[in-house]
Design an enzyme around this catalytic site. Structure first.
Site, mmCIF file in Angstrom:
data_model
loop_
_atom_site.group_PDB
_atom_site.id
_atom_site.type_symbol
_atom_site.label_atom_id
_atom_site.label_comp_id
_atom_site.label_asym_id
_atom_site.label_seq_id
_atom_site.Cartn_x
_atom_site.Cartn_y
_atom_site.Cartn_z
ATOM 1 C CD GLU A 96 116.721 7.875 4.266
ATOM 2 O OE1 GLU A 96 116.097 7.700 3.207
ATOM 3 O OE2 GLU A 96 116.949 9.000 4.735
ATOM 4 C CG ASP A 108 115.441 11.237 5.093
ATOM 5 O OD1 ASP A 108 114.810 10.947 4.059
ATOM 6 O OD2 ASP A 108 115.099 10.839 6.227
ATOM 7 C CG ASP A 112 118.343 15.018 7.832
ATOM 8 O OD1 ASP A 112 118.974 14.064 7.320
ATOM 9 O OD2 ASP A 112 117.384 14.846 8.610
ATOM 10 C CD GLU A 147 120.042 10.439 12.084
ATOM 11 O OE1 GLU A 147 120.026 9.308 12.558
ATOM 12 O OE2 GLU A 147 119.482 11.416 12.601
ATOM 13 C CE1 TYR A 166 113.412 13.884 5.802
ATOM 14 C CE2 TYR A 166 114.618 15.861 6.407
ATOM 15 C CZ TYR A 166 114.430 14.503 6.494
ATOM 16 O OH TYR A 166 115.255 13.732 7.289
ATOM 17 N NE ARG A 204 113.725 13.202 11.717
ATOM 18 C CZ ARG A 204 113.369 12.077 11.103
ATOM 19 N NH1 ARG A 204 113.543 11.969 9.793
ATOM 20 N NH2 ARG A 204 112.842 11.065 11.760
ATOM 21 C CG HIS A 206 116.146 21.595 4.405
ATOM 22 N ND1 HIS A 206 116.407 20.870 5.536
ATOM 23 C CD2 HIS A 206 117.095 21.224 3.519
ATOM 24 C CE1 HIS A 206 117.460 20.092 5.335
ATOM 25 N NE2 HIS A 206 117.893 20.299 4.127
#
Length: 768
Positions: free
Chosen positions: A7, A80, A82, A84, A305, A307, A352
């Site tokens: 990203e 990432d 997740d 999103e 990470y 989140r 995670h």
């Protein structure tokens, strides 16, 4: 050559170092596609077909990716781990495929929860395919947010005020804030008194609280006025005759276990409590630590990470922590077995990890010089919490002593000391609002045995009043959102910032207070769309989205079940609810000017009381919380309105007090209550005004032209009346940061000039 997409450029730089010359790592700069920003982007009549378009500002980044892809052997999507992140990879893949730029090249999806050499290389060696369940869950979330926003917001414009908007997740959050404010306003304060004894034993003073009087238990509201307190105090003093007798001594030892490692919500809460960070600031700094910082040997990801809702730790991380604790603090500071924690969050993504340092050996003090002040403080918080979570429990010695003042009158003294600090050597979790009653501070009592007499120095009666429930802070609001299941780790910060950006709530002394507009919007939503701002409904919807991400539910039926009743409610409200029903609230009072009914109304500057016969009758007055008459307007002595000559008054507006003309609305002259401080530096844009120090609506100082709004020039840093030696711009600014200290900086971004400023401190260092 293999092409890897992430990203951000910071993340790309770190990963490039780990993968070497056989890989070319490039950034997408976040999402490359989004829904078209107009009606019809989601089509409920055709299976909720979603119409996407490229984000204009990212077209150049997509072209750069496509150019490098021509010469690549394979494409690795490394966004990432997740929902999103999965959606970003999918959007990019779909866009490149639609443009026929992938061809027959293999496409791999790689994920890692920490940016370390081992984790990155392991992920690339074990790629997978795109997870369409995660993509569909993200599409469903985006479609839900779109359907709510594009249907409910126009309704708010018609029924309340133009420019308003409503959201699927922040509306329940607004309801929490408004309901708490209603509780506070309805709260009735109660008086109560406590009786305390100041004692001394062997020259060691301590305090005891009355728990029994005349054989009856003393509770919070046993003594409710000063006269009764005086009677009780006198009776106790007479019965004690200068001494209290020890009747019971109870000693016990309890264990206190460390808090689990951070997840997103607890990191945001603790950073708010201990560092004063907003949720948005916490996530911004955590992102920097995750993506990588150069700590002397090149960029390295410092934390896993950020989140996540899992409290799991990787086995190798636990092993490293246990070895570190053993070597640094001794084996007695380790539990026999590694600590395992169970998440409280529903449907947590257990694959995670919790938020932890990528290596516990990277001590905060050793890398402090390479970090900004906020990066260091947040990293230190994560490092300490992670270290403590695998350490031995603390042992607390507690002592409780009952002392009598005659028959049936008992005082109690309590004390606690830390026998074995265990994890408390490193870290102790912060608290929200009222104390939990678990007092960890050392408060030792002198040695006492049953039958001992202690000296009574005096008896005090203390007056107290009950307090209303506190307004939500960022930490307690996030905690409430998590407990209700509203939102997910990636959304807490955006929920809070959206409430403030839309001016539905403001931070007052770091506590959320609903604005008048926020109150009216919440009233409208709870009266006409209660199902959709219900906490359980929102939580169930989040659970269903999680089920989609796990492949247990289909996303289109989820949208179908939501959309039909929601659209019916929209249409019904559109047809049957008048604007006056929403923005006006009748009160049991008649207008003193015309005799018509009065109502609470929403105006440009908030709620007020006005006549329902407007515009024929223009009677208005300010609204007060308790319904009392407002204080008379404060008149500015010795001055009149420069435009019409009327009296000037101090008024209340959306952003606080200001000076305005008493002839409003015929005359609209206004000016700030406090005149801005003039720097004397000429405005470099218009040359007519000077730069004045002003305060933004969020309390931050800035410097802008005195001729505003004719000239809109403004800078954040203090201006200096010196031309830039590089580009010749008429002013420089004084910028001070923790890392670089004070600097003269050109406010023209394209110039880039900066030079250090010698302050009194730096001069003293140089002389020393």
């Amino acid at each position: 050559m293999n092409l890897v997409i992430v990203e951000s450029p910071a993340k790309a730089k770190t990963i490039q170092k780990y993968l070497g010359p056989d890989f070319d790592v490039i950034a997408s700069y976040g999402h490359v596609r989004d829904l078209i920003p107009k009606e019809g982007a989601v089509d409920p009549e055709h299976g909720f077909e979603m119409k996407y378009q490229i984000i204009e500002r990212n077209e150049k980044h997509v072209q750069a990716i496509a150019k490098k892809l021509k010469d690549a052997d394979a494409l690795y999507l490394a966004t990432d781990p997740d929902r999103e992140g999965e959606a970003i990879s999918w959007h990019l893949y779909e866009l490149l495929k639609a443009r026929r730029q992938i061809g027959k090249k293999p496409v791999h999806r790689v994920v890692f929860n920490e940016i370390t050499k081992r984790a990155v290389q392991e992920a690339v060696a074990n790629p997978r395919e795109l997870a369409y369940d995660l993509v569909n869950a993200q599409q469903a979330r985006r479609a839900l947010d779109y359907l709510v926003g594009f249907n409910l917001s126009p309704l708010l414009w018609k029924k309340v005020r133009r420019g308003l908007s409503a959201g699927r997740v922040q509306s329940p959050a607004l309801r929490l804030i408004c309901e708490r404010e209603i509780e506070i306003e309805a709260f009735v304060r109660q008086e109560y008194w406590s009786i305390e004894a100041d004692c001394d034993r062997a020259a060691r003073p301590f305090m005891a609280r009355l728990i029994e009087f005349g054989g009856a238990k003393v509770e919070q509201f046993t003594i409710t006025d000063g006269d009764r307190a005086a009677v009780v105090q006198g009776a106790l003093e007479a019965a004690a005759a200068g001494h209290l007798r020890v009747e019971q001594v109870e000693r016990k030892q309890r264990k206190r276990n460390p808090a689990p490692p951070f997840i997103t919500s607890t990191l945001q809460q603790e950073a708010a409590r201990k560092l004063g960070f907003t949720a948005q600031r916490t996530m911004r700094v955590a992102q920097q630590l995750y993506e990588g910082v150069d700590v002397g040997g090149g960029a390295v990801g410092l934390i896993s990470y950020m989140r996540t809702d899992s409290v799991n730790l990787a086995q190798e991380a636990v092993a490293e922590i246990r070895l570190y604790v053993s070597e640094r603090y001794g084996a007695n500071h380790l539990p026999e077995q590694p600590r395992l924690y169970k998440t409280k969050a529903k449907n947590a993504q257990e694959a995670h990890e919790a938020i932890r340092p990528t290596s516990i050996l990277r001590e905060p003090k050793e890398i402090k010089a390479f970090l900004s002040a906020e990066q260091f403080r947040l990293y230190e918080l994560v490092w300490k919490r992670t270290l403590a979570c695998q350490m031995a429990h603390a042992l607390i010695n507690q002592v409780s002593v009952n002392l009598s003042a005659g028959t049936g009158n008992t005082f109690r003294a309590t004390g606690s000391t830390v026998a074995e600090p265990g994890f408390m050597r490193v870290y102790l979790e912060g608290r929200d609002d009222a104390s939990t009653g678990d007092d960890d501070e050392d408060s030792m009592l002198p040695p006492m045995d049953v039958g001992d007499l202690v000296d009574l120095l005096g008896i005090r009666s203390e007056q107290h009043f009950t307090e209303p429930p506190p307004r939500f802070s960022e930490a307690t609001l996030i905690k409430a959102l998590e407990e209700y299941g509203i939102g997910r780790p990636s959304t807490y910060a955006s929920i809070i910032s959206t409430l403030q950006d839309r001016e539905y709530a403001v931070l007052d002394a770091k506590r959320f207070k609903p604005t008048d507009v926020g109150r009216v919007v919440n009233k409208f939503l709870t009266e006409h769309f209660r199902t959709y701002v219900d906490y359980d409904f929102t939580a169930r919807l989040e659970d269903e989205l999680d089920a989609v991400s796990r492949g247990e539910e289909e996303w289109v039926p989820l949208l179908e079940n939501f959309w039909r009743p929601f659209k019916e409610r929209i249409d019904h409200t559109q047809e049957h609810v008048k604007r006056s029903d929403v923005t006006q609230e009748r009160i049991d009072e008649l207008c003193p000017k015309c005799g018509g009914p009065l109502s609470i109304r929403l105006g440009r500057n908030g709620r007020f009381i006005g006549c329902t016969n407007y515009p024929e009758c223009d009677y208005t007055r300010d609204l007060t919380v308790d319904g009392a008459e407002p204080e008379p307007k404060e008149v500015i002595e010795g001055r009149v309105c420069p435009d019409c000559g009327s009296v000037l008054e101090v008024k209340n507006g959306r952003y606080g007090k200001f000076i305005g003309c008493s002839g409003y609305p015929k005359c609209k002259h206004i000016e700030p209550l406090e005149r801005p401080e003039d720097t004397g530096v000429a405005c470099p844009k218009c040359g007519k005004g000077t730069l004045q120090k002003k305060k933004s609506r969020r309390g931050k100082f800035f410097y802008s032209c005195s001729t505003y709004p004719k000239c809109d020039y403004a800078v954040w840093n203090e201006p200096i009346a010196e031309p830039c030696p590089k580009c010749g711009w008429p002013v420089l600014t004084l910028k001070t940061t923790q890392r670089k200290g004070a600097e003269r900086v050109c406010p023209q971004k394209e110039c880039g000039f900066s030079e250090p400023v010698e302050t009194a401190d730096t001069a003293a260092d140089a002389e020393g």
